[in-house]
Design a protein around this motif. Sequence first.
Motif, mmCIF file in Angstrom:
data_model
loop_
_atom_site.group_PDB
_atom_site.id
_atom_site.type_symbol
_atom_site.label_atom_id
_atom_site.label_comp_id
_atom_site.label_asym_id
_atom_site.label_seq_id
_atom_site.Cartn_x
_atom_site.Cartn_y
_atom_site.Cartn_z
ATOM 1 N N TYR A 9 0.792 -1.288 0.042
ATOM 2 C CA TYR A 9 0.131 -0.027 -0.049
ATOM 3 C C TYR A 9 0.900 1.382 -0.010
ATOM 4 O O TYR A 9 0.667 2.295 -0.482
ATOM 5 N N GLY A 10 2.136 1.174 0.440
ATOM 6 C CA GLY A 10 2.973 2.270 0.318
ATOM 7 C C GLY A 10 3.203 2.643 -0.899
ATOM 8 O O GLY A 10 3.439 3.677 -1.462
ATOM 9 N N LEU A 11 3.634 1.653 -1.757
ATOM 10 C CA LEU A 11 3.856 1.716 -3.235
ATOM 11 C C LEU A 11 2.828 2.332 -3.973
ATOM 12 O O LEU A 11 3.093 3.244 -4.784
ATOM 13 N N ILE A 12 1.586 2.107 -3.629
ATOM 14 C CA ILE A 12 0.468 2.506 -4.277
ATOM 15 C C ILE A 12 0.339 4.113 -3.792
ATOM 16 O O ILE A 12 0.055 4.923 -4.516
ATOM 17 N N ALA A 13 0.478 4.266 -2.814
ATOM 18 C CA ALA A 13 0.414 5.804 -2.036
ATOM 19 C C ALA A 13 1.426 6.595 -2.811
ATOM 20 O O ALA A 13 1.370 7.715 -3.274
ATOM 21 N N ILE A 14 2.665 5.952 -3.109
ATOM 22 C CA ILE A 14 3.722 6.749 -3.733
ATOM 23 C C ILE A 14 3.189 7.003 -5.345
ATOM 24 O O ILE A 14 3.752 8.084 -5.818
ATOM 25 N N PHE A 15 2.889 5.902 -5.873
ATOM 26 C CA PHE A 15 2.230 6.131 -7.220
ATOM 27 C C PHE A 15 1.242 7.431 -7.235
ATOM 28 O O PHE A 15 1.141 8.158 -8.176
ATOM 29 N N ALA A 16 0.374 7.218 -6.394
ATOM 30 C CA ALA A 16 -0.638 8.373 -6.033
ATOM 31 C C ALA A 16 -0.272 9.703 -6.080
ATOM 32 O O ALA A 16 -0.421 10.635 -6.823
ATOM 33 N N VAL A 17 0.943 9.846 -5.263
ATOM 34 C CA VAL A 17 1.411 11.277 -5.040
ATOM 35 C C VAL A 17 2.278 11.514 -6.237
ATOM 36 O O VAL A 17 2.011 12.855 -6.880
ATOM 37 N N VAL A 18 2.844 10.672 -6.776
ATOM 38 C CA VAL A 18 3.545 11.061 -8.154
ATOM 39 C C VAL A 18 2.575 11.414 -9.249
ATOM 40 O O VAL A 18 2.685 12.359 -9.953
ATOM 41 N N ALA A 19 1.357 10.608 -9.605
ATOM 42 C CA ALA A 19 0.281 10.929 -10.224
ATOM 43 C C ALA A 19 -0.341 12.099 -10.081
ATOM 44 O O ALA A 19 -0.809 12.987 -10.937
ATOM 45 N N PHE A 20 -0.409 12.759 -8.980
ATOM 46 C CA PHE A 20 -0.920 14.221 -8.543
ATOM 47 C C PHE A 20 0.338 14.983 -8.959
ATOM 48 O O PHE A 20 -0.107 16.017 -9.242
ATOM 49 N N ALA A 21 1.191 14.755 -8.499
ATOM 50 C CA ALA A 21 2.207 15.865 -8.403
ATOM 51 C C ALA A 21 2.761 16.274 -9.741
ATOM 52 O O ALA A 21 3.089 17.466 -9.747
ATOM 53 N N VAL A 22 3.086 15.265 -10.817
ATOM 54 C CA VAL A 22 3.530 15.618 -12.073
ATOM 55 C C VAL A 22 2.724 16.652 -12.524
ATOM 56 O O VAL A 22 3.331 17.609 -13.202
ATOM 57 N N PRO A 23 1.427 16.410 -12.990
ATOM 58 C CA PRO A 23 0.553 17.315 -13.655
ATOM 59 C C PRO A 23 0.525 18.503 -13.045
ATOM 60 O O PRO A 23 0.546 19.673 -13.639
ATOM 61 N N THR A 24 0.451 18.287 -11.677
ATOM 62 C CA THR A 24 0.294 19.911 -10.735
ATOM 63 C C THR A 24 1.319 20.827 -10.892
ATOM 64 O O THR A 24 1.383 21.848 -11.259
ATOM 65 N N SER A 25 2.538 19.908 -10.975
ATOM 66 C CA SER A 25 3.854 20.844 -10.926
ATOM 67 C C SER A 25 3.958 21.385 -12.622
ATOM 68 O O SER A 25 4.542 22.396 -12.881
ATOM 69 N N LEU A 26 3.601 20.662 -13.295
ATOM 70 C CA LEU A 26 3.795 21.150 -14.871
ATOM 71 C C LEU A 26 2.936 22.273 -14.909
ATOM 72 O O LEU A 26 3.172 23.081 -15.811
ATOM 73 N N LEU A 27 1.606 22.094 -14.442
ATOM 74 C CA LEU A 27 0.624 23.113 -14.769
ATOM 75 C C LEU A 27 1.206 24.403 -13.825
ATOM 76 O O LEU A 27 1.238 25.519 -14.515
ATOM 77 N N ALA A 28 1.640 24.527 -12.676
ATOM 78 C CA ALA A 28 2.196 25.381 -12.045
ATOM 79 C C ALA A 28 3.451 26.117 -12.708
ATOM 80 O O ALA A 28 3.458 27.222 -12.519
ATOM 81 N N ALA A 29 4.129 25.281 -13.089
ATOM 82 C CA ALA A 29 5.295 25.696 -14.073
ATOM 83 C C ALA A 29 5.089 26.435 -15.166
ATOM 84 O O ALA A 29 5.490 27.609 -15.487
ATOM 85 N N SER A 30 4.187 26.155 -16.002
ATOM 86 C CA SER A 30 3.511 26.823 -17.070
ATOM 87 C C SER A 30 2.734 28.120 -16.721
ATOM 88 O O SER A 30 3.117 29.119 -17.390
ATOM 89 N N TRP A 31 1.971 28.150 -15.656
ATOM 90 C CA TRP A 31 1.596 29.394 -15.129
ATOM 91 C C TRP A 31 2.605 30.485 -14.665
ATOM 92 O O TRP A 31 2.393 31.537 -14.894
ATOM 93 N N LEU A 32 3.719 29.724 -13.839
ATOM 94 C CA LEU A 32 4.691 30.650 -13.482
ATOM 95 C C LEU A 32 5.467 31.208 -14.715
ATOM 96 O O LEU A 32 5.800 32.492 -14.751
ATOM 97 N N LEU A 33 5.871 30.440 -15.764
ATOM 98 C CA LEU A 33 6.521 30.916 -16.823
ATOM 99 C C LEU A 33 5.508 32.046 -17.689
ATOM 100 O O LEU A 33 5.989 32.854 -18.418
ATOM 101 N N SER A 34 4.263 31.876 -17.476
ATOM 102 C CA SER A 34 3.525 32.875 -18.311
ATOM 103 C C SER A 34 3.513 34.346 -17.392
ATOM 104 O O SER A 34 3.393 35.210 -18.087
ATOM 105 N N ARG A 35 3.529 34.157 -16.253
ATOM 106 C CA ARG A 35 3.495 35.439 -15.325
ATOM 107 C C ARG A 35 5.051 36.275 -15.447
ATOM 108 O O ARG A 35 4.907 37.250 -15.475
#
Length: 128
Positions: A9-35
Amino acid sequence: MLEDYFRQYGLIAIFAVVAFAVPTSLLAASWLLSRLKIRPQNPTPVKLEPYECGVQTIGGPWNQFNFRYYLYAILFVIFDVEVVFLYPWATRFISFELFALIEMAVFVGILLIGWAYAWRKRDLEWGN
């Protein structure tokens, strides 16, 4: 035994965190670069048009279309998912016993009843 359970279940939690963190960080980086005016932004009237297979759209965004398209899509998904369940069973067919054969016969029987119901209601016909 319990440590192995939590490790899985720890591995599943790690995959869930990565699955949430990658798109969120890419969207945040895109927003920051546009600002910071690093990311180019050149909107033109052509870029702001809705794209539909290279053809100009006719009418407004709320055009009515035949509801049967949804029905065909749902029926396709139902019978396509059937293959997902049948394939692993078919690959291990030799090692199964009689109980597994009866279970699959019931499953396919339920699907055939659904298919016959859709056929009888004439939901599989494209015309009319």
